[in-house]
Scaffold this motif. Structure first.
Motif, short mmCIF file in Angstrom:
data_model
loop_
_atom_site.label_atom_id
_atom_site.label_comp_id
_atom_site.label_asym_id
_atom_site.label_seq_id
_atom_site.Cartn_x
_atom_site.Cartn_y
_atom_site.Cartn_z
N SER A 360 -2.73 -0.48 2.10
CA SER A 360 -2.14 0.66 1.40
C SER A 360 -0.72 0.94 1.87
O SER A 360 0.05 1.62 1.17
CB SER A 360 -3.01 1.92 1.61
OG SER A 360 -2.87 2.43 2.93
N LYS A 361 -0.38 0.45 3.06
CA LYS A 361 0.96 0.60 3.63
C LYS A 361 1.81 -0.65 3.46
O LYS A 361 2.90 -0.75 4.04
CB LYS A 361 0.84 0.94 5.13
CG LYS A 361 0.18 2.27 5.43
CD LYS A 361 1.16 3.40 5.21
CE LYS A 361 0.61 4.71 5.69
NZ LYS A 361 1.64 5.79 5.64
N ASP A 362 1.31 -1.60 2.69
CA ASP A 362 2.00 -2.88 2.47
C ASP A 362 2.19 -3.65 3.78
O ASP A 362 3.24 -4.25 4.02
CB ASP A 362 3.35 -2.66 1.78
CG ASP A 362 3.86 -3.92 1.09
OD1 ASP A 362 3.03 -4.79 0.77
OD2 ASP A 362 5.08 -4.05 0.91
N VAL A 363 1.19 -3.58 4.64
CA VAL A 363 1.17 -4.30 5.92
C VAL A 363 -0.09 -5.15 5.97
O VAL A 363 -1.13 -4.75 5.44
CB VAL A 363 1.20 -3.30 7.11
CG1 VAL A 363 1.03 -4.03 8.44
CG2 VAL A 363 2.49 -2.50 7.10
N LYS A 364 -0.01 -6.30 6.61
CA LYS A 364 -1.17 -7.17 6.75
C LYS A 364 -1.59 -7.21 8.22
O LYS A 364 -0.75 -7.18 9.12
CB LYS A 364 -0.85 -8.59 6.27
CG LYS A 364 -0.36 -8.67 4.83
CD LYS A 364 -0.06 -10.11 4.44
CE LYS A 364 0.60 -10.20 3.08
NZ LYS A 364 1.99 -9.67 3.09
N VAL A 365 -2.89 -7.33 8.46
CA VAL A 365 -3.43 -7.30 9.81
C VAL A 365 -3.73 -8.71 10.31
O VAL A 365 -4.29 -9.54 9.58
CB VAL A 365 -4.72 -6.44 9.87
CG1 VAL A 365 -5.43 -6.60 11.22
CG2 VAL A 365 -4.38 -4.98 9.62
#
Length: 642
Positions: A360-365
């Protein structure tokens, strides 16, 4: 008459003793700057000499191999040497110093036979600033062949200076995790100096003779060969390619090379020329195997937040991970890495929540795994989840299903053939599940980032985390960082995990803020895991924060402007029409370094330097007016030109 007879007899005897020069062949690259002489000595052992622009780089250096079923290092007969074949290649890299690659070389094949009539080839490829060689066994057999020893050697003159990293003793160090290519380089030493550890030297190895530089490594390492290193051989008077220590195996697997035939070895590669030729070389991927067939739509490099390097074990938890996802989002970074023990301290269900929140924050884990089986005693988890294909299939599918982008896999067991095969197996299975890969506690990549585009980076370096462990590492960091652009980071991506702008708990940082700011640009890595934490970042000037929001990892062009290993390095990298020029001073003395920025055209930009050690000076400049840069001791600079 008697005098004439004696003279004639002496001439005949001398001719019988004289080495038959019919086996000598002189090979060259396209412009003739590199000249390689191949020959057999009196024991019919193959050897070579290497010259660059008429200067001797390598004197008589042995070649050959010994298999359990045959000798391919002496009593050989030369069948033929092929006419040169022009080899060309064009390929694209997803990250690193240059995206679009072009390679051209002249290839020579030396056909040999041993005294058992077994065939044996040596391939040489000579490019603009590179020499590569490898061995081939062309005959077909289903019997497993085993190599006992490789005699490839590099004989430098006594005046040569060397920059070499010692190989660690296997099963030593914290929880028996060595070797992992995490020693400091010894600088400007004689090539015949023995390693204080006693296990030789890792690649890449750097040498300078009469202002000619040479960088030695290997690439194209497949599942059917072990990783090698260099060790000085007193009898040969040269550094010889040697095989791993007995302990460096996947349990129950092979140590030294074994395979059916046809079979070929990895490339032994040497970049030769100026120091700029070394730093800008792409020979490590030029000779690597082409990319496997795989979907590459998911592959994207970038910067990553990471809590563990400064906060350590206690902060691998849900709240901190969410905070660092927000941090990555605010910094326009692509990734957030969640490190060891996440399975215990966060759990799989909460990890899925974090992955969804990050999306949702345009970040990948990215998440951490312990590679280990029984080869070390590391306590961190998840552990022993990746040892078989079936286990990896299960684990990787679960990660992919919840939206995890990649894995950081730690604590490998060395360079034996079975351990090398383990790396290949992980990379293939990760590619099938569209997962990015970062190896830590690891060997050297050796060009795998081309073969497996999902391989983003590998540690294989005494990186920033070591500065957080002991003051001695902080004291050596400036010279260490000024060595890496000419050694470890030349051929392969490197997860140094750079940049602390504020402070390191319990340590006195020797490097300046601008020195640290330069590192994510000076060093190349498909994913740059940034050491600075949100609290430290919030203290930095707005111009610095904005700069760090837009640092590429997929450069279009790279140029070394000046430097010397261990002393300083100034590098320019281009992305599109924007140039980033950075420099670091590895010595604690002020320096004024000339800058020729004519290659950038007339551009305006922002220059960030050290006003004092603990503060930035930021000014607007034009490239055609900036002719030199002043660096404080252990200082640095960053220049961005648009």
């Amino acid at each position: 008459m008697k005098h004439f007879f004696i003279c004639s007899l002496l001439i005949i005897l001398w001719g019988c003793q004289k080495h038959d020069k019919s086996t000598q062949h002189i090979l060259s690259n396209a412009d003739g700057s590199i000249e390689l002489t191949f020959d057999l000595n009196k024991n019919l052992q193959p050897y070579y000499l290497l010259k660059y622009q008429g200067k001797m780089v390598l004197d008589t250096s042995r070649l050959g191999l010994k298999r359990t079923d045959g000798n391919f290092e002496s009593q050989l007969s030369l069948v033929s040497v092929s006419e040169p074949e022009t080899i060309t290649d064009s390929y694209t890299m997803f990250h690193g110093k240059q995206q679009q690659m072009e390679y051209q070389a002249k290839q020579y094949t030396v056909h040999l036979k041993n005294n058992q009539d077994q065939e044996f080839n040596i391939l040489f490829q000579l490019s603009e600033n590179g020499v590569a060689l490898k061995y081939q066994f062309p005959e077909t057999s289903e019997d497993l062949k085993r190599i006992e020893e490789e005699f490839t050697s590099y004989k430098f003159g006594p005046e040569t200076k060397s920059w070499l990293q010692p190989m660690a003793k296997a099963k030593t160090g914290w929880e028996h995790t060595n070797p992992s290519y995490e020693e400091h380089y010894e600088m400007a030493i004689s090539p015949d100096k023995p390693s204080h550890i006693g296990e030789g030297w890792v690649y890449p190895a750097l040498f300078e003779t009469d202002s000619v530089w040479a960088l030695i490594s290997e690439t194209g390492l497949k599942e059917n060969y072990c990783g090698s290193r260099l060790k000085y051989n007193e009898e040969l008077g040269a550094l010889q390619v040697t095989f791993p220590q007995t302990e460096e195996v996947f349990p129950g697997g092979a140590l030294n090379p074994e395979s059916v035939t046809p079979w070929e070895t990895p490339w032994r590669i040497i970049t030769i020329g100026s120091l700029a030729d070394i730093a800008e070389s792409t020979l490590g991927t030029d000779l690597a195997d082409p990319a496997i067939e795989m979907n590459t739509d998911f592959i994207k490099g970038g910067l990553s937040s990471w809590s563990w390097v400064l906060l350590k074990d206690d902060f691998t938890n849900y709240e901190t991970s969410k905070k660092f996802i927000d941090y990555a989002s605010n910094m326009n970074w692509d990734y957030c890495l969640i490190d060891c023990d996440w399975d215990q301290k966060i759990g799989f269900e909460k990890l899925a929540e974090l992955a969804s929140y990050a999306q949702s924050k345009d970040v990948k884990v990215l998440v951490w795994y312990n590679s280990a089986g029984s080869w070390n005693t590391t306590p961190y988890t998840p552990r022993s989840k990746l040892l078989t294909h079936e286990a990896r299939e299960s684990e990787f599918k679960k990660l992919k299903d919840i939206g995890i982008a990649g894995v950081k896999i730690d604590f490998f067991g060395g360079d034996g053939q079975s351990m090398i095969a383990y790396y290949h197996d992980i990379l293939k299975d990760a590619a099938a599940h569209e997962l990015l890969v970062n190896f830590h506690g690891t060997t050297l990549p050796r060009g795998w980032q081309r073969t497996y585009p999902n391989l983003m980076t590998m540690e294989s370096i005494k990186g920033e985390e070591f500065v957080t462990f002991e003051q001695v590492n902080a004291d050596l960091q400036p010279s260490h960082c000024a060595t890496i652009p000419f050694t470890r980071n030349v051929y392969d991506p490197m997860d140094f995990t750079p940049m602390v702008l504020d402070s390191i708990p319990r340590m006195h940082r020797r490097t300046s803020k601008a020195f640290e700011l330069a590192l994510p640009i000076l060093f190349t890595s498909g994913v740059q895991h940034m050491a600075e934490i949100p609290e430290g970042m919030s203290k930095q000037p707005g111009e610095v924060i904005e700069l760090l929001k837009n640092i590429p990892v997929d450069w279009d062009e790279s140029k070394l402007l000046s430097g010397y290993p261990g002393k300083d390095a100034v590098m320019a990298r281009r992305k599109g029409s924007t140039w980033f020029v950075v420099g670091i001073n590895g010595e604690n003395i002020p320096k004024t370094i000339p800058l020729d920025l004519s290659f950038t055209g007339s551009k305006t930009g922002t220059l960030i330097t050290d006003k004092q050690k603990n503060s930035f000076q930021i000014e607007n400049v034009t490239s055609d007016q900036l002719k030199e840069i002043e660096l404080n001791g252990y200082g640095g600079f960053v220049l961005k030109l648009d």
